[in-house]
Scaffold this motif. Structure first.
Motif, PDB file in Angstrom:
ATOM      1  N   GLU A   7       0.835  -1.197   0.000  1.00 53.89           N
ATOM      2  CA  GLU A   7       0.000   0.000   0.000  1.00 53.89           C
ATOM      3  C   GLU A   7       0.877   1.258   0.000  1.00 53.89           C
ATOM      4  O   GLU A   7       0.601   2.212  -0.721  1.00 53.89           O
ATOM      5  N   LEU A 157      -7.688  14.708  -0.275  1.00 49.50           N
ATOM      6  CA  LEU A 157      -8.587  14.177   0.748  1.00 49.50           C
ATOM      7  C   LEU A 157     -10.041  14.260   0.289  1.00 49.50           C
ATOM      8  O   LEU A 157     -10.844  13.368   0.554  1.00 49.50           O
ATOM      9  N   VAL A 158     -10.368  15.352  -0.412  1.00 48.79           N
ATOM     10  CA  VAL A 158     -11.758  15.542  -0.823  1.00 48.79           C
ATOM     11  C   VAL A 158     -12.042  14.918  -2.189  1.00 48.79           C
ATOM     12  O   VAL A 158     -13.037  14.230  -2.359  1.00 48.79           O
ATOM     13  N   LEU A 175      -3.706   7.766  11.043  1.00 48.44           N
ATOM     14  CA  LEU A 175      -3.934   8.378  12.354  1.00 48.44           C
ATOM     15  C   LEU A 175      -5.348   8.106  12.843  1.00 48.44           C
ATOM     16  O   LEU A 175      -5.584   7.870  14.016  1.00 48.44           O
ATOM     17  N   LEU A 176      -6.293   8.157  11.905  1.00 46.99           N
ATOM     18  CA  LEU A 176      -7.687   7.914  12.288  1.00 46.99           C
ATOM     19  C   LEU A 176      -7.889   6.472  12.724  1.00 46.99           C
ATOM     20  O   LEU A 176      -8.725   6.173  13.562  1.00 46.99           O
ATOM     21  N   HIS A 178      -7.099   3.969  14.868  1.00 53.42           N
ATOM     22  CA  HIS A 178      -6.472   3.981  16.181  1.00 53.42           C
ATOM     23  C   HIS A 178      -5.399   2.928  16.368  1.00 53.42           C
ATOM     24  O   HIS A 178      -5.405   1.893  15.740  1.00 53.42           O
ATOM     25  N   ASN A 179      -4.485   3.177  17.276  1.00 57.06           N
ATOM     26  CA  ASN A 179      -3.337   2.326  17.582  1.00 57.06           C
ATOM     27  C   ASN A 179      -2.270   2.344  16.504  1.00 57.06           C
ATOM     28  O   ASN A 179      -1.288   1.648  16.624  1.00 57.06           O
ATOM     29  N   PHE A 181      -0.543   5.080  15.515  1.00 59.62           N
ATOM     30  CA  PHE A 181       0.200   6.334  15.550  1.00 59.62           C
ATOM     31  C   PHE A 181       1.650   6.112  15.151  1.00 59.62           C
ATOM     32  O   PHE A 181       2.242   6.930  14.444  1.00 59.62           O
ATOM     33  N   PHE A 314      -1.721  16.455  15.876  1.00 63.10           N
ATOM     34  CA  PHE A 314      -2.038  15.388  16.819  1.00 63.10           C
ATOM     35  C   PHE A 314      -1.044  15.398  17.969  1.00 63.10           C
ATOM     36  O   PHE A 314      -1.412  15.253  19.145  1.00 63.10           O
ATOM     37  N   VAL A 317      -1.611  18.363  20.381  1.00 65.43           N
ATOM     38  CA  VAL A 317      -2.800  18.136  21.210  1.00 65.43           C
ATOM     39  C   VAL A 317      -2.509  17.097  22.281  1.00 65.43           C
ATOM     40  O   VAL A 317      -3.004  17.182  23.406  1.00 65.43           O
ATOM     41  N   ALA A 318      -1.662  16.121  21.910  1.00 67.87           N
ATOM     42  CA  ALA A 318      -1.333  15.073  22.880  1.00 67.87           C
ATOM     43  C   ALA A 318      -0.439  15.620  24.004  1.00 67.87           C
ATOM     44  O   ALA A 318      -0.582  15.240  25.163  1.00 67.87           O
ATOM     45  N   ILE A 319       0.449  16.544  23.643  1.00 62.06           N
ATOM     46  CA  ILE A 319       1.404  17.056  24.638  1.00 62.06           C
ATOM     47  C   ILE A 319       0.737  18.080  25.561  1.00 62.06           C
ATOM     48  O   ILE A 319       0.941  18.058  26.770  1.00 62.06           O
TER      49      ILE A 319
ATOM     50  N   ASP B  84     -10.020   8.397  20.094  1.00 64.37           N
ATOM     51  CA  ASP B  84      -8.560   8.357  19.930  1.00 64.37           C
ATOM     52  C   ASP B  84      -7.871   9.209  20.978  1.00 64.37           C
ATOM     53  O   ASP B  84      -6.884   8.801  21.588  1.00 64.37           O
ATOM     54  N   PHE B  88      -5.545   7.756  23.931  1.00 65.32           N
ATOM     55  CA  PHE B  88      -4.127   8.104  23.863  1.00 65.32           C
ATOM     56  C   PHE B  88      -3.620   8.568  25.222  1.00 65.32           C
ATOM     57  O   PHE B  88      -2.517   8.234  25.639  1.00 65.32           O
ATOM     58  N   LYS B  92      -5.984  12.358  30.882  1.00 63.72           N
ATOM     59  CA  LYS B  92      -6.307  13.745  30.539  1.00 63.72           C
ATOM     60  C   LYS B  92      -7.767  14.002  30.916  1.00 63.72           C
ATOM     61  O   LYS B  92      -8.653  13.216  30.621  1.00 63.72           O
ATOM     62  N   ARG B 111     -11.688   0.728  24.451  1.00 65.27           N
ATOM     63  CA  ARG B 111     -10.478   1.549  24.532  1.00 65.27           C
ATOM     64  C   ARG B 111     -10.494   2.546  25.683  1.00 65.27           C
ATOM     65  O   ARG B 111      -9.444   3.007  26.129  1.00 65.27           O
ATOM     66  N   PRO B 214     -14.028  11.668   2.782  1.00 69.08           N
ATOM     67  CA  PRO B 214     -13.562  11.308   4.130  1.00 69.08           C
ATOM     68  C   PRO B 214     -14.620  11.513   5.210  1.00 69.08           C
ATOM     69  O   PRO B 214     -14.544  10.925   6.271  1.00 69.08           O
TER      70      PRO B 214
END
Lengths: 476, 345, 210
Positions: A7, A157-158, A175-176, A178-179, A181, A314, A317-319, B84, B88, B92, B111, B214
């Motif tokens: 892919e 994308l569109v 990313l969408l 999950h798991n 990343f 992403f 936002v995670a940090i 997600d 993650f 939080k 999850r 999408p």
């Protein structure tokens, strides 16, 4: 972690093929239109045409896609997939290519065209000669658009469907899912490596522009008006198509106090973001320029690109837990992220070449014993400030129209881009258009702010010498 | 002279916005301060919930009058992205999550840890019997299917999904991608639930598909722009066109097999700080006042019975809906189904 | 003046000068056909290109160990590399600031050089409007005003018309002799070398020809 290599290779192949076709069409038709633009003599008319040509590249991408779909529907159905991505890339970038190449024609072809005219060359011969003369710069422009199209995100994308996918959309899909990343980060690293490899094809040693700009009288000899008019018509149709249906949207503002409140707040947030991004790009540019000459830094910046807007968003936002942050602090973070995202594009687009062009004078200054600060303040900055002002202004404009990156981080309506994105997620695309146009207007204002204030002469110019005859002559 | 004019104009613009920005900074700093004083409820919500036309703002105002608290929404984009984010970083803070879709509940429960909610015995709609769970509370729903515009000579009248897959013209529909959109999952579940040969049905649907986007909004946007004659969407999408655009040409194809339902849920994750207030907020979403706002602003059907609504809600066709059967099986087989779809499309 | 280990590999071309002895006064010439490596040699000696292992002994000092700024060298490039956003005067004054020369001394030197090089009338013109000959003289003034340790002239007359070249050669010769700055003239023109140089080294394909 298992990597679906088939892919990955398929998507890389599709990205590269699409980028190759897109860049070829963009540069080829942009070049032809540039020969129509360069000979225009009246400065005001020329600037207006340039603005019209640049309009599709300045509009928010999603709205350009919608406008492209509307325009294409006149000719039949829009070709979703590989060719759909190529078409939208062309619509968005052809005008930008035409304006860039037109400036090259004016600044580098004076001698060639004049000589060719005197020798009696035909229009076709002159154009062929000119293209050969500009081959180094055209190559770099081609690679710029190739990388832009290769790393494209919102367009494939569109309208990309399966055949128009890019590595960036693959990262987003991963990313969408999950798991995955880690897999997304792996893909991002591949993307960075590929873009770095493509950047190596850029011509490094660019000859400096000629000191005298080509006289429009001679440029008439290579004029190709019809191509220019075709591009102008395209830009106008895109913008008009976008504005269609917005009248209904305007009336909605009077009926929705929440919307009005958010748009007011968002306008300030957008202005703040645009100013911040332009300011950050100015600071980073000055830092890069201050360290000149530094071939290693130049190579690094040419090869480097931030892995992926989706991945960076992403990660941030995670940090950071942005829920409790004050609004302006979130906008600052968005600005920092956006400035990091676009700086490599800025460098590739113009800053890198601008620094190469003055490298000789910087080296001279260094040989004469000038320290870094003296080189920067007396030699580099005066010659490069126009370029930095333009790039900072452009960054501010792009930031004002950004919705994708800001939406990932904002979590609430802090900028007009986020508001427009929210409206697009529902049924109200006409109102989203108005909000996006307002964001663009703010972007244009900040563009001019940077263009004006960064190039302001603070010291009065010395009076023109009385003995100067006004005739220019050169040893070349 | 021209330069002076430009300078003056730009300086004035910068000054005006400078004043505005100063106020913006002060206001947001003040708001942060206020938030620190009251109990805060952090709510993860999809974009449609919190945008200018969504129900979020009204619900916030209504709920805040009943408690000494402030609701802080975080726009997480979609339910998938919400899960997600929570998975993650489980520590939080998030007090409530709204917009969880029916077909993602199992994934969400696997999850993320959620709190058990108070025993809610709201008078649920008949079609939603069995759709309420200990940890997830429904607050709105809609049947799903093909939305189209009348008149359309190219679209034959079909009464079943099977007939639609065989008789509708090719490249006539826009779909959301099941990989990234729960609306996409809904049509995939529909085929799974009603077909004798799912692979064959997916191939037939691929023939009908003009584009896969999408998300739902891109797919619906293309339909609105007349790029396709029909799209897979909510039955309640008709309400927007009937009420706001006054356009009754938008209609819904009713099929004998029945239609899948999209149900949206609220839940309280274990990572909540003010869990009691959070649970009260979820409870509040099933109140008459909240249900009215949700239905009217979300353009969805209320989860609870006997909510007084606009007459156009009554005009919506009464379609046969599918229950919860085989959902677990579907969730398990989802990846393989998506692979088949990818090959077919 | 001794230069050792002037060696660098460019891939398809190599500069290989393990040892080179030059007079530390007067004008020496480095002559060779186009593409023989003359400009690369200058760039390495100036420090603009890396050459690890290079040793350049000049009056008991190893110039190769010093940074570009501290070497106190000067150069007139083939295309002069004037600062085009400045006037002729500003170009020359830049060298004064760069070398840290005080303003009064700088003014005196500038006046002197302008007179000697016959550029008094063009000092306040922008560098972009100067003729080829004027640029060459301004570049030379800029190079000399800092009283450099060593001067490089890289094809300084190639951009001039034929009838201006002989005049320019004599002027440069006079000024360089007056200022007593040891100079390396790089040229492939025999007339340049004949008029200006006291010694000649030939280079071909990156190597010195003995």
């Amino acid at each position: 972690m298992t990597v679906p290599l088939t892919e990955l290779f398929l998507v890389i192949g599709l990205s590269a093929a699409q980028a190759l076709v897109s860049a070829t069409i963009i540069v080829a038709l942009g070049l032809l239109a540039a020969f129509g633009l360069a000979p225009i003599r009246k400065s005001n008319i020329k600037k207006s045409i340039e603005l019209i040509l640049l309009a599709p590249s300045l509009m928010p991408t999603l709205l350009t896609i919608v406008a492209s779909l509307d325009l294409a529907s006149f000719f039949g159905r829009f070709p979703i997939g590989f060719w759909g991505v190529v078409v939208v890339h062309f619509f968005v970038n052809a005008g930008l290519a035409a304006v860039s190449i037109s400036q090259l024609i004016e600044s580098r072809l004076s001698g060639i065209i004049e000589l060719g005219t005197i020798e009696g060359a035909s229009k076709f011969q002159l154009i062929k000669l000119s293209v050969r003369e500009l081959s180094e710069q055209l190559r770099n422009i081609f690679i710029f658009f190739f990388i832009l199209c290769f790393a494209s995100f919102s367009i494939p994308l569109v309208v990309g469907a399966q055949t128009g996918r890019t590595v960036e959309t693959l990262i987003y899909e991963t990313l969408l899912d999950h798991n995955h990343f880690k897999l997304a980060l792996f893909y991002s690293a591949i993307q960075v490596a590929l873009i770095g490899a493509f950047s190596l094809f850029r011509r490094q040693n660019i000859s400096a522009p000629s000191l005298r700009r080509a006289h429009p009288r001679f440029l008439d000899r290579v004029s190709l008006g019809p191509f220019l008019w075709a591009l102008i018509s395209l830009s106008v149709l895109l913008v008009v198509g976008l504005l269609g249906g917005t009248a209904h949207g305007l009336s909605e503002f009077g009926h929705n106090s929440v919307l009005l409140d958010r748009v007011t707040q968002g306008a300030l947030g957008t202005f703040f973001e645009a100013l911040s991004v332009g300011g950050l790009v100015t600071i980073i540019s000055c830092l890069v320029v201050f360290l000149t000459p530094s071939p290693r830094l130049h190579q690094l910046l040419l090869a480097f690109s931030v892995p992926s807007a989706a991945a960076l968003g992403f990660l941030l936002v995670a940090i950071f837990d942005l829920t409790e942050w004050p609004d302006f602090a979130v906008v600052m973070l968005i600005s920092v992220g956006f400035a990091i995202l676009i700086f490599s594009t800025i460098h590739r687009m113009r800053l890198g070449d601008a620094l190469l062009e003055i490298q000789g004078s910087v080296e001279s200054a260094q040989i004469f014993g000038a320290n870094r600060w003296l080189r920067f303040s007396k030699i580099i900055w005066p010659q490069i400030k126009n370029d930095i002002a333009y790039l900072a202004g452009l960054s501010a404009l792009w930031a004002s129209c950004d919705f994708a990156f800001a939406s990932m981080l904002a979590g609430r309506d802090l900028t007009l881009g986020v508001t427009a994105h929210g409206l697009l997620a529902g049924y109200r695309s006409e109102i989203a258009t108005i909000v996006a146009l307002l964001a663009t207007a703010i972007g244009v204002v900040t563009y001019f702010i940077f263009r004006f204030f960064l190039t302001l002469e603070l010291k009065p110019l010395s009076p023109a010498p009385q003995t100067f005859s006004g005739v220019s002559s050169h040893g070349h | 002279m021209q330069k002076k004019f430009v300078f003056f104009f730009l300086a004035l613009t910068v000054l005006a916005f400078g004043v505005g920005i100063g106020r913006f900074i002060l206001k947001t700093a003040r708001n942060s301060d206020n938030r620190r004083k009251l109990v805060t409820v952090v709510v993860y919500a999809p974009t449609s919930f919190v945008d200018s036309y969504g129900p979020g703002e009204d619900l916030k105002k209504m709920f805040e009058t009943t408690c000494d608290c402030t609701i802080v929404y975080v726009d997480v984009g979609s339910s998938r992205l919400a899960i997600d984010r929570m998975a993650f970083d489980p520590k939080k803070r998030v007090d409530v999550v709204v917009g969880l879709d029916l077909l993602l509940l199992k994934t969400a429960a696997t999850r993320v840890k959620f709190q058990e909610l108070n025993d809610l015995s709201a008078p649920w709609q008949d079609q939603l019997r069995g759709f309420s769970f200990r940890r997830f509370t429904p607050y709105d729903w809609s049947p799903m299917g093909f939305v189209y515009r009348e008149p359309n000579k190219d679209l034959p009248k079909v009464a079943s999904l099977e007939a639609a897959l065989n008789e509708l013209p090719e490249k006539s529909i826009s779909l959301a991608d099941p990989n990234s959109s729960t609306v996409g999952l809904e049509w995939l579940y529909w085929l799974f639930r009603t077909s004798t040969n799912v692979d064959e049905s997916l191939r037939k649907l691929a023939r009908l598909t003009y584009i896969v986007t999408p998300n739902w909004s891109a797919s619906y946007g293309l339909f609105k722009k007349h790029q396709v004659p029909m799209t897979f969407s909510y039955l309640t999408s008709l309400l927007y066109h009937w009420q706001v655009e006054k356009d009754h040409s938008y209609q819904f194809m009713q099929f004998s097999e029945g239609h899948p339902v999209q149900v949206e849920y609220a839940a309280v994750p274990e990572a909540c700080w003010d869990c009691a207030v959070a649970k009260n907020f979820v409870q509040f979403l099933t109140s008459v006042e909240a249900q009215k706002v949700l239905a009217q602003k979300n353009y969805m059907l209320p989860a609870v019975k006997n909510i007084p609504l606009d007459s156009s809600f009554e005009e919506l066709p009464k379609v046969k809906t599918l229950g919860l059967e085989k959902i677990d099986e579907f969730v398990t087989q989802q990846p393989q189904l998506i692979e088949v779809w990818k090959k077919a499309n | 003046m001794v230069i050792k280990n002037l060696i660098r590999n460019y891939g398809d071309f190599q500069i290989d000068i393990p040892f080179w002895s030059l007079p530390d006064h007067g004008v020496s010439a480095l002559s060779g056909p186009s593409g023989s490596g003359k400009t690369s040699v200058i760039r390495m000696l100036l420090g603009l290109e890396p050459c690890p292992g290079l040793v350049w002994t000049f009056h008991d000092l190893d110039l190769a160990q010093l940074s570009i700024e501290k070497k106190r060298l000067a150069v007139v490039f083939q295309n002069y590399e004037l600062f085009l956003h400045m006037t002729a005067r500003e170009n020359i004054q830049f060298a004064v600031s760069a070398r840290g020369i005080d303003k009064v001394t700088g003014q005196i030197r500038l006046k002197n050089l302008a007179q000697r090089l016959q550029i008094e009338s063009v000092l306040d013109r922008s560098a972009t409007v100067l003729s080829g000959g004027e640029r060459q003289r301004v570049a030379l003034a800029r190079a000399l005003i800092g009283e450099p340790r060593f001067l490089f002239l890289d094809e300084p007359f190639s951009a001039l018309d034929a009838h201006l070249r002989s005049e320019a050669r004599l002027l440069v010769k006079t000024v360089v002799e007056e200022f007593k700055i040891p100079t390396l003239l790089v040229s492939h023109d025999a007339a340049d070398i004949e008029v200006l140089a006291q010694s000649v080294t030939k280079i071909d394909k990156g190597r010195l020809v003995i």
